[in-house]
Design an enzyme around this catalytic site. Structure first.
Site, PDB file in Angstrom:
ATOM      1  NE  ARG A  10      29.737 -36.425  -4.225  1.00 13.22           N
ATOM      2  CZ  ARG A  10      29.582 -36.252  -5.587  1.00 13.22           C
ATOM      3  NH1 ARG A  10      29.250 -35.132  -6.083  1.00 13.22           N
ATOM      4  NH2 ARG A  10      29.916 -37.112  -6.368  1.00 13.22           N
ATOM      5  CE1 TYR A  86      28.015 -30.336  -5.398  1.00 14.23           C
ATOM      6  CE2 TYR A  86      27.015 -31.575  -7.341  1.00 14.23           C
ATOM      7  CZ  TYR A  86      28.165 -30.971  -6.412  1.00 14.23           C
ATOM      8  OH  TYR A  86      29.324 -31.106  -6.606  1.00 14.23           O
ATOM      9  NE  ARG A 272      36.869 -28.710  -8.069  1.00 17.50           N
ATOM     10  CZ  ARG A 272      36.022 -27.745  -8.169  1.00 17.50           C
ATOM     11  NH1 ARG A 272      35.131 -27.611  -9.202  1.00 17.50           N
ATOM     12  NH2 ARG A 272      36.132 -26.481  -7.759  1.00 17.50           N
ATOM     13  CG  LEU A 375      44.443 -28.616  -1.613  1.00 17.77           C
ATOM     14  CD1 LEU A 375      43.726 -29.826  -1.244  1.00 17.77           C
ATOM     15  CD2 LEU A 375      45.380 -27.881  -0.299  1.00 17.77           C
ATOM     16  CB  VAL A 376      46.957 -27.385  -8.133  1.00 18.50           C
ATOM     17  CG1 VAL A 376      48.058 -27.882  -9.252  1.00 18.50           C
ATOM     18  CG2 VAL A 376      45.828 -28.555  -8.116  1.00 18.50           C
ATOM     19  CB  ALA A 377      49.893 -23.743  -5.655  1.00 16.38           C
ATOM     20  CG  ASP A 497      30.074  -0.940  35.386  1.00 17.11           C
ATOM     21  OD1 ASP A 497      30.529   0.367  35.552  1.00 17.11           O
ATOM     22  OD2 ASP A 497      29.909  -1.778  34.364  1.00 17.11           O
ATOM     23  CE1 TYR A 498      22.521   2.337  34.581  1.00 20.54           C
ATOM     24  CE2 TYR A 498      23.716   3.431  32.796  1.00 20.54           C
ATOM     25  CZ  TYR A 498      22.682   3.002  33.194  1.00 20.54           C
ATOM     26  OH  TYR A 498      21.263   3.342  32.717  1.00 20.54           O
TER      27      TYR A 498
HETATM   28  P1  ADQ Z   1      39.333 -27.547  -5.475  1.00 20.69           P
HETATM   29  O1  ADQ Z   1      38.358 -26.387  -5.987  1.00 20.69           O
HETATM   30  O2  ADQ Z   1      38.677 -28.790  -5.906  1.00 20.69           O
HETATM   31  O3  ADQ Z   1      38.973 -27.540  -3.867  1.00 20.69           O
HETATM   32  P2  ADQ Z   1      42.132 -27.615  -5.148  1.00 20.69           P
HETATM   33  O4  ADQ Z   1      42.556 -27.081  -3.816  1.00 20.69           O
HETATM   34  O5  ADQ Z   1      43.083 -26.987  -6.163  1.00 20.69           O
HETATM   35  O6  ADQ Z   1      40.512 -27.207  -5.774  1.00 20.69           O
HETATM   36  O7  ADQ Z   1      42.091 -29.107  -5.200  1.00 20.69           O
HETATM   37  C1  ADQ Z   1      42.247 -30.111  -6.435  1.00 20.69           C
HETATM   38  C2  ADQ Z   1      42.602 -31.500  -5.827  1.00 20.69           C
HETATM   39  O8  ADQ Z   1      42.272 -32.298  -6.851  1.00 20.69           O
HETATM   40  C3  ADQ Z   1      44.338 -31.542  -5.679  1.00 20.69           C
HETATM   41  O9  ADQ Z   1      44.309 -32.161  -4.493  1.00 20.69           O
HETATM   42  C4  ADQ Z   1      44.617 -32.218  -6.921  1.00 20.69           C
HETATM   43  O10 ADQ Z   1      45.595 -33.263  -6.730  1.00 20.69           O
HETATM   44  C5  ADQ Z   1      43.282 -32.926  -7.358  1.00 20.69           C
HETATM   45  N1  ADQ Z   1      43.411 -33.144  -8.693  1.00 20.69           N
HETATM   46  C6  ADQ Z   1      43.426 -32.108  -9.540  1.00 20.69           C
HETATM   47  N2  ADQ Z   1      43.384 -32.422 -10.972  1.00 20.69           N
HETATM   48  C7  ADQ Z   1      43.457 -33.901 -10.860  1.00 20.69           C
HETATM   49  C8  ADQ Z   1      43.295 -34.700 -11.759  1.00 20.69           C
HETATM   50  N3  ADQ Z   1      43.182 -34.528 -13.276  1.00 20.69           N
HETATM   51  N4  ADQ Z   1      43.401 -36.081 -11.468  1.00 20.69           N
HETATM   52  C9  ADQ Z   1      43.096 -36.235 -10.282  1.00 20.69           C
HETATM   53  N5  ADQ Z   1      43.515 -35.560  -9.405  1.00 20.69           N
HETATM   54  C10 ADQ Z   1      43.353 -34.203  -9.687  1.00 20.69           C
HETATM   55  C11 ADQ Z   1      38.431 -26.657  -2.877  1.00 20.69           C
HETATM   56  C12 ADQ Z   1      38.566 -25.402  -2.795  1.00 20.69           C
HETATM   57  C13 ADQ Z   1      40.058 -24.841  -2.796  1.00 20.69           C
HETATM   58  C14 ADQ Z   1      40.674 -25.624  -1.617  1.00 20.69           C
HETATM   59  C15 ADQ Z   1      40.198 -27.088  -1.327  1.00 20.69           C
HETATM   60  C16 ADQ Z   1      40.589 -27.648  -0.089  1.00 20.69           C
HETATM   61  O11 ADQ Z   1      38.019 -24.671  -3.983  1.00 20.69           O
HETATM   62  O12 ADQ Z   1      40.318 -23.505  -2.934  1.00 20.69           O
HETATM   63  O13 ADQ Z   1      42.168 -25.675  -1.485  1.00 20.69           O
HETATM   64  O14 ADQ Z   1      38.879 -27.153  -1.314  1.00 20.69           O
HETATM   65  O15 ADQ Z   1      40.322 -26.732   1.013  1.00 20.69           O
END
Ligand code: ADQ
Length: 726
Positions: A10, A86, A272, A375-377, A497-498
């Site tokens: 994307r 997809y 997500r 990334l949320v963490a 060498d062999y």
């Molecule tokens: P994702 O599965 O999409 O990514 P994640 O890493 O948590 O999972 O990223 C989600 C992103 O979406 C975060 O940056 C967050 O801020 C944003 N987001 C979540 N909820 C939202 C909301 N309600 N509104 C707006 N934004 C929102 C994939 C892999 C992960 C890996 C990432 C990056 O599955 O494991 O960490 O790629 O490599």
């Protein structure tokens, strides 16, 4: 400055159709949000699908102009291809399999064909845009064939690949019917990156087991080049999240939320919509927590934020229904008038709203069943500028490897999650601050910029290494010069060498017997009175005698323990002992027991532990352990250890190929010397050669040899050239 082409399924912008009109909207998801900030800061173009069928954007000049103004190049895909590629292989095969949901994976040939077709379409678009000096960075599991397709179109291109999801263990990966094509596809890149060291190990393991390529220290020796694999844990735009306190929009939003939430403590859940994120299990654990801790009723609220995702895939539609049901059930069971335990939002939020939720949440509950990184963490932790807040994180998220100060849980253990929630809500502030400060320091340093820069730096250094290897390669002009030097010489010495040099490696040492053709070649070389051929090997003398005893060549066994002059008998140069073997042998035996596939080779004055057939990672690990262990044992025994290719050899000190080679070299006035060797032990030979000698390493890798040839077959064809000319 070199231009960077980012290629992902994307684009960071998606074209959406609303009431018949097309609009350009920012894309959601980890990759798009993570990379976008970095992308804007460098000279980049982004190539990807714009989220809509080819037919619909045809002729939409405004939309195309808008995308191009953002340096985005859309890849046109037909609607049926999007469905099979997809929604099909990406979401129904690779995604579940790589996240350890093998029973969800569908293996369909039509899906695979669409995958090949779409990857080829991407390759054609990228090849049309790329200029010779560009760096091409391909992202994620949708495009795993693309690196190879690009290599075919642009052989010299600098191509990196990064996988954002886990690379599963070999036992899972091998289930994929097209596993070899995927690996070959990825190896078209110069560098393959993963979030964690574990995923890297899984990938290397599969490459070694399925394709048989040599793998050592993150370096793969593929058919015609070396490829590197390494871990690069993706970071976030730290500044953006840590400056939320100074963001007026976010602060206003925080106040608004605060008013609505009252005095309740907030547990936040953000994902997500995906079954890998473990949302239903999390909700059940929350319900269990309320059952076990009634004192928290009316005192906490779980804000459940779910972003719509893959809304056309059946499994996701069902998951949504399940969530809706569960939220209703739990709210019905625990809620009271005036208190609803779960606030459920099913939508994407703008940055300031998401950041406001992060900043006011007392606890972030991040419990994916499997997650490449998460990334949320990281975003939550970065937002906590006052240090207060607790992160509960699943051990099966890649992020857990970096965020060890969080409360780490097993996402399948609801009891543990319920306990973690109570612990988080009762954690003293000082402890929260201490834990967060350590994590924040790490996240600030290794942010998304650092992550991307490190990946690109490593990609460029891999390219440089490849170039150095090609420069050392013995080109046709040098080959001609070597042959003519040989022809003009009066006294030529060939030190050969062999194993690995004249014949490729085989898994059992006894199987590498020379074929009739090779024996004929060696015989022809020895027929010339002006040439002396010496085979310098690590093998035992009995084997060398049985294979080459009939030839008029010099033989060196066990790296120089035994020598046999042309026409003479076997002799040792030094007085050597072998009584030490009874001490060392049992140690090696215990390593054989603990390392399936490994074995001991016993020679007269040395012992060798071979691990070529063992699991590569286990083999490397055990080799390190063995070396550590043996170094204490052999210190007083006048022994030393040699590390060759997948072997650890123990032998008497001072024995090496170089000493024997010197003996031959000093014996006569040679006006031509050629030495061929492939591994560490041959370096000793290369080191004692006069500067005018032709030293050639067979294979890739660092060497003191002046030149290199890629394989044993190239080495024998060089020798054939010498025979023909003389
Ligand atoms: P994702 O599965 O999409 O990514 P994640 O890493 O948590 O999972 O990223 C989600 C992103 O979406 C975060 O940056 C967050 O801020 C944003 N987001 C979540 N909820 C939202 C909301 N309600 N509104 C707006 N934004 C929102 C994939 C892999 C992960 C890996 C990432 C990056 O599955 O494991 O960490 O790629 O490599």
């Amino acid at each position: 400055m070199r231009r960077l082409l980012i290629v992902s399924n994307r684009l960071p912008f998606t074209i959406q159709e609303k009431k018949g009109d097309l609009h350009v909207e920012p894309s959601v998801g980890g990759l798009a949000t993570g990379l976008k900030s970095w992308y804007k800061s460098c000279t980049c173009s982004w190539i990807g699908w714009a989220g809509i069928g080819r037919k619909k954007i045809k002729g939409e000049t405004d939309i195309m102009a808008r995308l191009l103004s953002e340096n985005c190049h859309p890849v046109p895909l037909s609607q049926p291809d999007v469905e099979a590629y997809y929604q099909g292989i990406c979401n129904k095969t690779i995604w579940p399999l790589f996240h350890y949901f093998p029973f969800y994976a569908e293996y369909r040939e039509d899906f695979w064909q669409a995958y090949e077709r779409v990857n080829t379409t991407f390759a054609n678009v990228v090849a049309g845009i790329a200029k010779p000096n560009d760096i091409i960075w391909v992202h994620d599991y949708h495009l795993m064939l693309l690196p190879k397709l690009l290599r075919e179109r642009l052989p010299k291109a600098t191509v990196g690949f990064f996988l954002h999801i886990p690379f599963p263990s070999f036992e899972i990966f091998r289930l994929l019917p097209w596993r070899n094509q995927i690996l070959e596809g990825l190896l078209g890149a110069d560098l393959v990156g993963f979030h964690t060291y574990e995923y890297t190990g899984h990938f290397l393991d599969s490459v070694h087991r399925l394709l048989g390529y040599e793998v050592a220290m993150g370096q793969i020796t593929a058919a015609d080049r070396v490829v590197k694999a390494d871990a690069f844990p993706m970071g976030i735009n730290y500044e953006q999240f840590s400056s939320v306190a100074e963001n007026p929009k976010a602060q206003a939003e925080r106040k608004r939320f605060h008013k609505k939430l009252g005095d309740c403590r907030v547990i936040l859940s953000v994902d997500r919509l995906d079954y890998t994120k473990g949302i239903p299990q999390r909700l059940e654990a929350f319900s269990m927590f309320l059952d076990r801790n009634p004192k928290f009723k009316r005192k906490v609220i779980l804000v459940l934020l779910v972003v719509p995702s893959r809304t056309k895939v059946e499994r996701y539609i069902k998951l949504k229904e399940q969530l809706d049901g569960l939220v209703g059930e739990i709210n019905g069971k625990h809620g009271t008038i005036g208190w609803m335990p779960i606030w459920y939002l099913y939508r994407s939020l703008p940055f300031h709203s998401l950041a406001a939720l992060y900043s006011l949440a007392d606890v972030a509950l991040v419990t994916p069943l499997r997650d490449g990184m998460n990334l949320v963490a990281k975003e939550y932790t970065a937002t906590k500028t006052d240090g207060k807040g607790v992160l509960i994180l699943s051990e099966t998220a890649g992020a857990a490897q970096e965020l060890g100060e969080a409360i780490i849980i097993n996402a399948n253990n609801q009891e543990e999650i319920a306990r973690a929630l109570a612990k988080a809500l009762e954690m003293p502030e000082q402890e929260q601050i201490e834990r967060n400060r350590i994590m924040q320091k790490r996240l600030r340093r290794y942010n998304v910029k650092q992550w991307a820069n490190e990946f690109i730096d490593k990609l460029l250094s891999t390219k440089k290494l490849q170039q150095e290897m090609t420069e050392k390669g013995l080109n046709s002009e040098m080959r001609r010069k070597l042959a003519s030097d040989f022809q003009e010489s009066d006294k030529a010495l060939l030190l050969l060498d062999y194993d690995g040099t004249l014949v490729p490696f085989s898994s059992k040492p006894a199987e590498a017997m020379p074929g009739a053709e090779l024996l004929r070649l060696l015989e022809k070389l020895t027929k010339n009175p002006r040439t002396e051929v010496v085979l310098i090997s690590g093998r035992d003398r009995a084997t060398l005698e049985s294979w080459f005893g009939g030839l008029d060549v010099g033989l060196v066994a066990e790296h120089g323990v035994w020598i046999k002059e042309k026409g003479g008998g076997w002799e040792t140069i030094e007085t050597l002992r072998s009584d030490w073997k009874k001490e060392v042998y049992p140690i090696l035996e215990s390593w054989v027991d603990r390392t399936p596939g490994s074995f001991i080779e016993e020679k007269e004055f040395s012992l060798v532990w071979h691990y070529r057939k063992a699991n590569p990672r286990l083999g490397e690990l055990r080799a390190r352990e063995l070396i550590n262990n043996l170094s204490n044992v052999i210190a007083n025994l006048n022994l030393h250890m040699l590390e060759g290719k997948k072997v650890v050899e123990v032998k008497n000190t001072d024995i090496n190929k170089g000493r024997t080679a010197s003996r031959w070299i000093s014996r006569d006035k040679w006006d031509f010397i050629l030495a061929l060797g492939d591994d560490f032990t041959d370096e000793d030979t290369f080191k004692v050669l006069p500067s005018t000698a032709w030293s050639i390493k067979v294979g890739f890798g660092n060497s003191t040899a002046r030149f290199s040839l890629s394989s044993p077959s190239e080495a024998t064809s060089l020798l054939r050239k010498l025979v023909r000319g003389r």
